[in-house]
Design a protein around this motif. Structure first.
Motif, PDB file in Angstrom:
ATOM      1  N   ILE A   1       6.395  13.467   0.670  1.00 55.70           N
ATOM      2  CA  ILE A   1       6.244  12.930  -0.676  1.00 55.70           C
ATOM      3  C   ILE A   1       4.773  12.619  -0.873  1.00 55.70           C
ATOM      4  CG2 ILE A   1       6.912  11.074  -2.251  1.00 55.70           C
ATOM      5  CD1 ILE A   1       9.343  10.734  -0.178  1.00 55.70           C
ATOM      6  N   THR A   2       4.197  13.142  -1.928  1.00 58.54           N
ATOM      7  CA  THR A   2       2.795  12.881  -2.235  1.00 58.54           C
ATOM      8  C   THR A   2       2.664  12.540  -3.708  1.00 58.54           C
ATOM      9  OG1 THR A   2       2.395  15.232  -2.663  1.00 58.54           O
ATOM     10  CG2 THR A   2       1.901  14.435  -0.438  1.00 58.54           C
ATOM     11  N   GLY A   3       1.585  11.845  -4.031  1.00 57.72           N
ATOM     12  CA  GLY A   3       1.347  11.512  -5.428  1.00 57.72           C
ATOM     13  C   GLY A   3       0.230  10.517  -5.591  1.00 57.72           C
TER      14      GLY A   3
ATOM     15  N   GLU B   1       1.184   8.833   0.063  1.00 51.68           N
ATOM     16  CA  GLU B   1       1.886   9.812   0.888  1.00 51.68           C
ATOM     17  C   GLU B   1       2.995   9.074   1.625  1.00 51.68           C
ATOM     18  OE1 GLU B   1       0.880  13.325   4.009  1.00 51.68           O
ATOM     19  OE2 GLU B   1      -0.056  11.399   4.432  1.00 51.68           O
TER      20      GLU B   1
ATOM     21  N   LEU C   1       5.076  10.619  -8.159  1.00 48.75           N
ATOM     22  CA  LEU C   1       5.302  11.228  -6.856  1.00 48.75           C
ATOM     23  C   LEU C   1       6.001  12.571  -6.995  1.00 48.75           C
ATOM     24  CD1 LEU C   1       6.655   8.111  -4.898  1.00 48.75           C
ATOM     25  CD2 LEU C   1       4.308   8.985  -4.945  1.00 48.75           C
TER      26      LEU C   1
END
Length: 160
Positions: free
Chosen positions: A101-103, A91, A120
């Motif tokens: 931003i997440t992934g 994150e 991401l």
């Protein structure tokens, strides 16, 4: 907007995970990325790991549309939560900005080395220009991971 990158290292996954777990490595990456300031914390819990890297970056190279939005400098907080040495969640937040931003991040053995895969999803919730800002953000992240890879190759070769 999606980002997918794969970083290859000539070292086994355990060595790459140890590198990514080392605060000194994360600090060296922040310095190589020309962070104005940075703070790194790591917390090992069993097989898992939490890494938090807070950086302040100068925005002088950004287009004016982005610079008006973020200012002269911007702060980003990267948090990686590894369940074990094989991978975990990522994150990245920018306090006070409508950005998220997440992934995921993963390590896998490949031909005696390691491939680090980062996937991401970047979101910028700004009407009309959000898509353009997302593209700038993804481009910046690609450059940041390329610099991290460059530092990582040197680190694993013993040049710290």
């Amino acid at each position: 907007m999606k980002l997918h990158t794969e970083l290859s290292y000539d070292a086994p996954p355990a060595d790459v995970f140890a590198m990514l777990s080392d605060p000194a490595f994360r600090e060296k990456v922040a310095e190589a990325q020309h962070a104005v300031s940075h703070q790194v914390t790591t917390d090992v819990a069993g097989a898992g790991l939490t890494v938090r890297v807070e950086t302040e970056q100068n925005t002088s190279g950004l287009p004016s549309i982005a610079k008006k939005f973020v200012g002269e400098t911007t702060t980003a907080i990267l948090t990686e939560t590894w369940k074990d040495g094989s991978g975990g969640d990522v994150e990245i937040t920018a306090p006070g900005k409508p950005t998220r931003i997440t992934g995921t991040v993963a390590l896998r053995e490949a031909g005696g080395g390691t491939v680090q895969t980062v996937d991401l999803d970047a979101k910028v919730k700004v009407p009309l220009i959000g898509g353009k800002l997302e593209q700038l953000l993804v481009d910046s992240l690609e450059q940041a991971y390329a610099k991290e890879h460059e530092v990582g190759v040197e680190w694993l070769a013993g040049r710290r």
